[in-house]
Design a protein around this motif. Structure first.
Motif, mmCIF file in Angstrom:
data_model
loop_
_atom_site.group_PDB
_atom_site.id
_atom_site.type_symbol
_atom_site.label_atom_id
_atom_site.label_comp_id
_atom_site.label_asym_id
_atom_site.label_seq_id
_atom_site.Cartn_x
_atom_site.Cartn_y
_atom_site.Cartn_z
ATOM 1 N N ASP A 1 -49.027 27.756 39.369
ATOM 2 C CA ASP A 1 -49.602 26.476 38.939
ATOM 3 C C ASP A 1 -49.162 25.341 39.869
ATOM 4 O OD1 ASP A 1 -48.991 23.873 37.071
ATOM 5 O OD2 ASP A 1 -50.865 24.874 36.505
ATOM 6 N N ALA A 2 -50.135 24.669 40.480
ATOM 7 C CA ALA A 2 -49.838 23.616 41.458
ATOM 8 C C ALA A 2 -49.050 22.462 40.842
ATOM 9 C CB ALA A 2 -51.125 23.100 42.083
ATOM 10 N N GLY A 3 -49.347 22.091 39.610
ATOM 11 C CA GLY A 3 -48.614 21.013 38.943
ATOM 12 C C GLY A 3 -47.147 21.362 38.748
ATOM 13 N N ASN A 4 -46.874 22.606 38.364
ATOM 14 C CA ASN A 4 -45.490 23.044 38.219
ATOM 15 C C ASN A 4 -44.777 23.094 39.565
ATOM 16 O OD1 ASN A 4 -45.292 23.313 35.433
ATOM 17 N ND2 ASN A 4 -46.024 25.426 35.444
ATOM 18 N N VAL A 5 -45.481 23.520 40.608
ATOM 19 C CA VAL A 5 -44.887 23.533 41.953
ATOM 20 C C VAL A 5 -44.478 22.112 42.332
ATOM 21 C CG1 VAL A 5 -45.313 23.943 44.410
ATOM 22 C CG2 VAL A 5 -46.124 25.602 42.715
ATOM 23 N N ALA A 6 -45.356 21.144 42.102
ATOM 24 C CA ALA A 6 -45.064 19.751 42.435
ATOM 25 C C ALA A 6 -43.854 19.242 41.648
ATOM 26 C CB ALA A 6 -46.290 18.882 42.166
ATOM 27 N N ASP B 1 -41.663 24.756 36.050
ATOM 28 C CA ASP B 1 -41.284 23.478 36.660
ATOM 29 C C ASP B 1 -39.915 23.517 37.329
ATOM 30 O OD1 ASP B 1 -39.513 23.481 34.533
ATOM 31 O OD2 ASP B 1 -40.314 21.663 33.597
ATOM 32 N N GLY B 2 -39.290 24.701 37.354
ATOM 33 C CA GLY B 2 -38.025 24.864 38.064
ATOM 34 C C GLY B 2 -36.788 24.595 37.229
ATOM 35 N N ALA B 3 -36.908 24.536 35.910
ATOM 36 C CA ALA B 3 -35.755 24.231 35.051
ATOM 37 C C ALA B 3 -34.610 25.219 35.269
ATOM 38 C CB ALA B 3 -36.177 24.206 33.582
ATOM 39 N N LEU B 4 -34.906 26.506 35.285
ATOM 40 C CA LEU B 4 -33.864 27.509 35.495
ATOM 41 C C LEU B 4 -33.270 27.388 36.899
ATOM 42 C CD1 LEU B 4 -32.188 29.978 34.699
ATOM 43 C CD2 LEU B 4 -34.127 31.411 35.427
ATOM 44 N N MET B 5 -34.114 27.225 37.895
ATOM 45 C CA MET B 5 -33.631 27.101 39.269
ATOM 46 C C MET B 5 -32.681 25.916 39.416
ATOM 47 S SD MET B 5 -37.138 27.835 41.394
ATOM 48 C CE MET B 5 -36.382 27.300 42.910
ATOM 49 N N ALA B 6 -33.039 24.787 38.803
ATOM 50 C CA ALA B 6 -32.194 23.592 38.877
ATOM 51 C C ALA B 6 -30.838 23.860 38.221
ATOM 52 C CB ALA B 6 -32.895 22.407 38.220
#
Length: 195
Positions: free
Chosen positions: A48-53, A27-32
């Motif tokens: 995973d499309a849900g995680n991309v969203a 879900d991008g936690a590290l990127m954020a």
């Protein structure tokens, strides 16, 4: 929001202002965290499309893709760091994915669950069944983990391929362990690598 322990180790060792590719970014936690706390230009690849969203909703640059297929299109040395956290064991060709990480990034972080940890061994020895733990919560038939890597397996693989280990962290929950007996005691491993 606090990061998972392996992600916190990675975040703490990425140089400020770096260009980062997070492969299997969830879900991008590290990127954020890298963007907000370290001023990094973080990009992500997630299957995973849900995680991309979820990641895109955080204002992150993430595309949907498969590490087994889509890393070949990235240019050599296009990032300071390529990160693969808790994804190596889910790749169909983890050796090829690792080669791409080391080609794409000047350095690569790889983290994975240690399938030789004593609780896993004990579950197999006494129960005769694949373990279901906090770190490995899925049943054998529902797990994305298709390659059961151990710390010693990974170290040997790196040695055979001439990959340099710049750093290694071994974790049990949120606590770091020494490298002594890490294959037996650590639940997770984080490696910082370069060619």
């Amino acid at each position: 929001m606090s990061l998972r322990s392996d992600l916190a180790v990675i975040a703490g060792h990425v140089a400020e202002g770096s260009r980062v590719l997070d492969v299997g970014c969830g879900d991008g936690a590290l990127m954020a965290a890298l963007r907000d706390d370290r001023g990094c230009d973080a990009r992500g690849l997630e299957i995973d499309a849900g995680n991309v969203a979820s990641a895109v909703a955080r204002g992150l640059s993430v595309i949907q893709g498969d590490a087994d297929v889509d890393l070949a299109g990235y240019p050599d040395r296009s990032f300071d760091y390529a990160i693969l956290s808790q994804t190596l064991q889910t790749a169909r060709a983890p050796d090829v994915v690792l080669d791409h990480l080391l080609r794409i990034g000047r350095r690569a972080f790889v983290s994975f669950p240690n399938f030789a940890q004593w609780r896993v061994r004990l579950s197999l020895l006494w129960g005769g069944r694949m373990p279901v733990t906090r770190q490995l919560p899925e049943s054998w038939f529902d797990t994305p983990n298709i390659h059961h890597v151990t710390i010693d397996d990974f170290r040997e693989h790196l040695k055979e391929r001439g990959v340099t280990v710049e750093g290694a962290w071994f974790l049990s929950g949120d606590r770091q362990r020494s490298s002594a007996a890490a294959n037996l005691l650590a639940q997770h491993a984080v490696f910082l690598l370069r060619r």
